[in-house]
Design a protein around this motif. Structure first.
Motif, PDB file in Angstrom:
ATOM      1  N   GLN A 172       0.810  -1.220   0.000  1.00 12.41           N
ATOM      2  CA  GLN A 172       0.000   0.000   0.000  1.00 12.41           C
ATOM      3  C   GLN A 172       0.845   1.272   0.000  1.00 12.41           C
ATOM      4  O   GLN A 172       0.510   2.237  -0.680  1.00 12.41           O
ATOM      5  CB  GLN A 172      -0.908   0.036   1.231  1.00 12.41           C
ATOM      6  CG  GLN A 172      -2.034  -0.941   1.219  1.00 12.41           C
ATOM      7  CD  GLN A 172      -2.799  -0.943   2.541  1.00 12.41           C
ATOM      8  OE1 GLN A 172      -2.315  -0.489   3.582  1.00 12.41           O
ATOM      9  NE2 GLN A 172      -4.008  -1.488   2.509  1.00 12.41           N
ATOM     10  N   LYS A 173       1.927   1.277   0.792  1.00  7.77           N
ATOM     11  CA  LYS A 173       2.630   2.530   1.045  1.00  7.77           C
ATOM     12  C   LYS A 173       4.111   2.522   0.687  1.00  7.77           C
ATOM     13  O   LYS A 173       4.799   3.510   0.897  1.00  7.77           O
ATOM     14  CB  LYS A 173       2.461   2.912   2.509  1.00  7.77           C
ATOM     15  CG  LYS A 173       1.005   3.147   2.867  1.00  7.77           C
ATOM     16  CD  LYS A 173       0.824   3.640   4.276  1.00  7.77           C
ATOM     17  CE  LYS A 173      -0.651   3.888   4.542  1.00  7.77           C
ATOM     18  NZ  LYS A 173      -0.879   4.475   5.840  1.00  7.77           N
ATOM     19  N   GLY A 174       4.619   1.403   0.198  1.00  7.54           N
ATOM     20  CA  GLY A 174       6.011   1.348  -0.228  1.00  7.54           C
ATOM     21  C   GLY A 174       6.950   0.748   0.795  1.00  7.54           C
ATOM     22  O   GLY A 174       6.585   0.492   1.939  1.00  7.54           O
ATOM     23  N   ASP A 175       8.185   0.550   0.355  1.00  4.55           N
ATOM     24  CA  ASP A 175       9.190  -0.146   1.161  1.00  4.55           C
ATOM     25  C   ASP A 175       9.588   0.593   2.431  1.00  4.55           C
ATOM     26  O   ASP A 175      10.135  -0.011   3.345  1.00  4.55           O
ATOM     27  CB  ASP A 175      10.459  -0.376   0.332  1.00  4.55           C
ATOM     28  CG  ASP A 175      10.246  -1.414  -0.751  1.00  4.55           C
ATOM     29  OD1 ASP A 175       9.368  -2.287  -0.586  1.00  4.55           O
ATOM     30  OD2 ASP A 175      10.956  -1.345  -1.775  1.00  4.55           O
ATOM     31  N   ASN A 176       9.343   1.870   2.494  1.00  3.58           N
ATOM     32  CA  ASN A 176       9.798   2.671   3.622  1.00  3.58           C
ATOM     33  C   ASN A 176       8.730   2.845   4.705  1.00  3.58           C
ATOM     34  O   ASN A 176       8.939   3.583   5.658  1.00  3.58           O
ATOM     35  CB  ASN A 176      10.260   4.037   3.115  1.00  3.58           C
ATOM     36  CG  ASN A 176      11.434   4.557   3.886  1.00  3.58           C
ATOM     37  OD1 ASN A 176      12.161   3.812   4.518  1.00  3.58           O
ATOM     38  ND2 ASN A 176      11.630   5.862   3.810  1.00  3.58           N
ATOM     39  N   VAL A 177       7.613   2.160   4.583  1.00  4.86           N
ATOM     40  CA  VAL A 177       6.516   2.334   5.528  1.00  4.86           C
ATOM     41  C   VAL A 177       6.894   1.801   6.915  1.00  4.86           C
ATOM     42  O   VAL A 177       7.554   0.781   7.052  1.00  4.86           O
ATOM     43  CB  VAL A 177       5.215   1.650   5.021  1.00  4.86           C
ATOM     44  CG1 VAL A 177       5.346   0.147   4.976  1.00  4.86           C
ATOM     45  CG2 VAL A 177       4.021   2.052   5.868  1.00  4.86           C
ATOM     46  N   GLY A 178       6.484   2.554   7.922  1.00  6.37           N
ATOM     47  CA  GLY A 178       6.690   2.135   9.299  1.00  6.37           C
ATOM     48  C   GLY A 178       5.386   1.649   9.907  1.00  6.37           C
ATOM     49  O   GLY A 178       4.297   1.973   9.425  1.00  6.37           O
ATOM     50  N   LEU A 179       5.512   0.846  10.947  1.00  4.15           N
ATOM     51  CA  LEU A 179       4.325   0.386  11.661  1.00  4.15           C
ATOM     52  C   LEU A 179       4.684   0.080  13.099  1.00  4.15           C
ATOM     53  O   LEU A 179       5.845  -0.021  13.455  1.00  4.15           O
ATOM     54  CB  LEU A 179       3.701  -0.831  10.975  1.00  4.15           C
ATOM     55  CG  LEU A 179       4.573  -2.021  10.606  1.00  4.15           C
ATOM     56  CD1 LEU A 179       4.850  -2.926  11.781  1.00  4.15           C
ATOM     57  CD2 LEU A 179       3.902  -2.808   9.513  1.00  4.15           C
ATOM     58  N   SER A 180       3.647  -0.034  13.929  1.00  2.00           N
ATOM     59  CA  SER A 180       3.832  -0.449  15.311  1.00  2.00           C
ATOM     60  C   SER A 180       3.199  -1.828  15.475  1.00  2.00           C
ATOM     61  O   SER A 180       2.506  -2.307  14.575  1.00  2.00           O
ATOM     62  CB  SER A 180       3.170   0.550  16.272  1.00  2.00           C
ATOM     63  OG  SER A 180       1.769   0.376  16.280  1.00  2.00           O
ATOM     64  N   PHE A 181       3.409  -2.448  16.622  1.00  4.48           N
ATOM     65  CA  PHE A 181       2.830  -3.776  16.803  1.00  4.48           C
ATOM     66  C   PHE A 181       1.308  -3.729  16.850  1.00  4.48           C
ATOM     67  O   PHE A 181       0.646  -4.732  16.614  1.00  4.48           O
ATOM     68  CB  PHE A 181       3.413  -4.503  18.025  1.00  4.48           C
ATOM     69  CG  PHE A 181       2.963  -3.978  19.350  1.00  4.48           C
ATOM     70  CD1 PHE A 181       1.814  -4.464  19.962  1.00  4.48           C
ATOM     71  CD2 PHE A 181       3.702  -3.017  19.997  1.00  4.48           C
ATOM     72  CE1 PHE A 181       1.413  -3.995  21.193  1.00  4.48           C
ATOM     73  CE2 PHE A 181       3.314  -2.534  21.236  1.00  4.48           C
ATOM     74  CZ  PHE A 181       2.163  -3.030  21.838  1.00  4.48           C
TER      75      PHE A 181
END
Length: 71
Positions: free
Chosen positions: A19-28
């Motif tokens: 959805q947002k590309g290789d650089n997307v961050g996320l939390s648990f």
């Protein structure tokens, strides 16, 4: 890490990256709905994320996926 959590993490990472590309961050928290419908799995994820790896609140999805695939 249980196979259920491992599969869930990989699927969510794949979805977020698509959805947002290789650089997307996320939390648990990204691995769960806004409601706490599986507290045991949530605690497993939180323990793995916070206690085991001492990650920041947000980490790169690609980093998390790669790490989970090696465990």
């Amino acid at each position: 890490m249980t196979p259920e959590l491992k599969n869930k993490i990989i699927a969510v990472c794949d979805q977020k990256i698509a959805q947002k590309g290789d650089n997307v961050g996320l939390s648990f928290y990204a691995f769960f709905a806004n409601k706490n419908d599986n507290p045991v799995l949530l605690m497993e994820a939180a323990t793995w994320w916070i206690a085991t790896h001492q990650f920041d609140h947000f980490e790169k999805a690609a980093k998390i996926k790669a790490l989970v695939q090696t465990e």
